[in-house]
Write an enzyme that holds these catalytic residues in place. Structure first.
Site, short mmCIF file in Angstrom:
data_model
loop_
_atom_site.label_atom_id
_atom_site.label_comp_id
_atom_site.label_asym_id
_atom_site.label_seq_id
_atom_site.Cartn_x
_atom_site.Cartn_y
_atom_site.Cartn_z
CG ASN A 174 -1.86 1.12 1.30
OD1 ASN A 174 -1.80 2.03 0.48
ND2 ASN A 174 -2.76 1.09 2.28
NE ARG A 192 -6.22 1.95 -0.33
CZ ARG A 192 -6.14 3.14 0.22
NH1 ARG A 192 -5.02 3.53 0.79
NH2 ARG A 192 -7.17 3.95 0.21
CG HIS A 216 -13.02 4.14 2.59
ND1 HIS A 216 -13.67 5.18 3.21
CD2 HIS A 216 -11.71 4.33 2.81
CE1 HIS A 216 -12.77 5.99 3.77
NE2 HIS A 216 -11.57 5.49 3.54
NE ARG A 258 -9.67 12.89 3.33
CZ ARG A 258 -9.67 11.60 2.99
NH1 ARG A 258 -10.46 11.17 2.03
NH2 ARG A 258 -8.91 10.74 3.62
CD GLU A 260 -9.28 -0.70 3.95
OE1 GLU A 260 -8.80 -0.42 5.08
OE2 GLU A 260 -9.56 0.16 3.11
#
Ligand code: AMP
Length: 394
Positions: free
Chosen positions: A9, A86, A175, A236, A380
């Site tokens: 990742n 990823r 996601h 965010r 994940e």
């Protein structure tokens, strides 16, 4: 060859590596950070000693050193059998994971303008691993792929249609790997087949998104063209009035500055003025810090509104699911959020909610709740490892 699977990742200045055995059990993980800087450093998880990296080490150097360390520690013997990466944006090209070949690389590059902070660095990780293991099959697993089942009414913005047709402006969602895992795990916990299980999945980490999953498929999600839309997140903003750009430009703030503000200085950080860390905010709020309490209140209220909104996309609901660092660990956030949803018949059990949900799956609803409320740790990396070994064997 010991049939290990590597999961990579890569971020802009960091790379995470996880090593799984052939039964998909995690054997080791590592993190290299501050890459391309003078103080680049790496750690193998569980090992107290950091690993020295050369000054200014790049992704490839860091990955090479981490793999040498795995090999020295006999965690990896020879080459892995598959490498999973990823990749953040797969555009409309990828509905599922893909073997990496020249077609895949070209397609990832093509959609890079939709994720300029992510796709190019994901490609750096792919390049580095291809250089280190040229003969090993590599697989890309896209954050967007799971949401490619969204119906058009859910993915189109009410903009002139050429924005979509010429520029690909639509809701993609992110996601996806985590929401897909929630669908699988919730079905397993509820003892139902995935394709007859419908959930609302709230992934609450530093980035936050919520997805409506009808009979195992994503049918609506809160993130859009970019991972900025939707819920309040660590730094965010989530949803704001798009009129903000014009309003602030009238006050001398350039579009690029507004963009940076919405991504880096907003959310929990912006509201509290302190931090994007939910744990710290809960502690500060407990001590009477009003901006910290407001940040938590806005976060939970927005989330509750979105849970309500997601029911419009479902004809059936089996459970509301919380995951991610906040969703798994913050009993307070779960409680404050569900408190807003009495009209839907959702009710939390305060005791179960306090006791459970720390890295273990659990059910935290009150016996009278109309729908189960589950807490499920996300994984994940495991999804990526499974996809990599499946496609490498195919
Ligand atoms: P993630 O991006 O999934 O690693 O999640 C990061 C977020 O989880 C941060 O806001 C952390 O403060 C939050 N978090 C982790 N542990 C806890 C905890 N025990 N209580 C509240 N928030 C937590």
């Amino acid at each position: 060859m010991d049939e290990s699977i590597l999961v990579v990742n890569s971020g802009s200045s960091s790379v995470k590596l996880a090593l799984f055995d052939k039964h998909h059990q995690k054997k080791a993980s590592a993190l290299a950070e501050r890459l391309n800087k003078q103080d680049a450093i790496a750690h193998i998880n569980g090992s107290p000693e950091p690993i020295e990296l050369p000054k200014g080490a790049n992704h490839q150097q860091a990955l090479q050193i981490l793999i040498e360390t795995f090999t020295q520690k006999e965690l990896l013997k020879g080459s892995p059998i598959a490498i999973g990466h990823r990749v953040v944006h797969g555009g409309e090209t990828f509905r599922e994971a893909a073997l990496i070949d020249s077609y895949t690389i070209t397609a990832i590059k093509k959609v890079s303008s939709l994720a300029p902070l992510h796709n190019p660095v994901n490609l750096v990780g792919i390049d580095a691993m291809q250089a280190l293991f040229p003969a090993v099959p590599q697989v890309a697993v896209f954050d967007t792929a799971y949401h490619q089942t969204l119906p058009e009414k859910a993915y189109r913005y009410a903009l002139p249609k050429h924005c979509y047709e010429d520029w690909g402006v639509r809701r993609y969602g992110f996601h996806g790997t985590s929401h897909y895992f929630m669908a699988q795990e919730a079905a397993r916990l509820l003892g139902k087949p995935v394709d007859s299980t419908s959930i609302i999945s709230a992934h609450l980490g530093n980035g936050c998104s919520i997805t409506a999953i009808q009979y195992g498929k994503s049918v609506d999600t809160s993130m859009g063209l970019t991972p900025l839309e939707g819920l309040v997140m660590g730094t965010r903003s989530g949803d704001v009035d798009p009129g903000l750009f014009d309003y602030l430009s009238g006050r001398g703030v350039r579009a690029s500055e507004v963009h940076a503000m919405l991504n880096n200085d907003s959310g929990l950080m912006g509201l509290s003025g302190h931090t994007n860390d939910m744990r710290t905010l809960c502690e500060l709020a407990e001590q009477g810090d009003k901006p910290a309490q407001l940040a938590i209140d806005v976060f939970c209220f927005r989330l509750a509104r979105y849970i309500g909104a997601m029911t419009a996309s479902l004809t059936h609901l089996d459970a509301v699911v919380f995951t991610g660092g906040i969703g798994e660990n913050s009993a307070q956030v779960r409680q404050e959020t569900i408190k807003h949803l009495g009209l839907l018949g959702l009710e939390i059990d305060p005791e179960r909610n306090q006791q459970h949900g720390r890295q273990t799956e659990s059910q935290v609803n009150h016996a009278d709740s109309r729908f189960p409320i589950l807490v499920i740790p996300t994984n994940e990396e495991l999804v990526i490892a499974r996809a990599a070994s499946r496609l490498a064997n195919a």
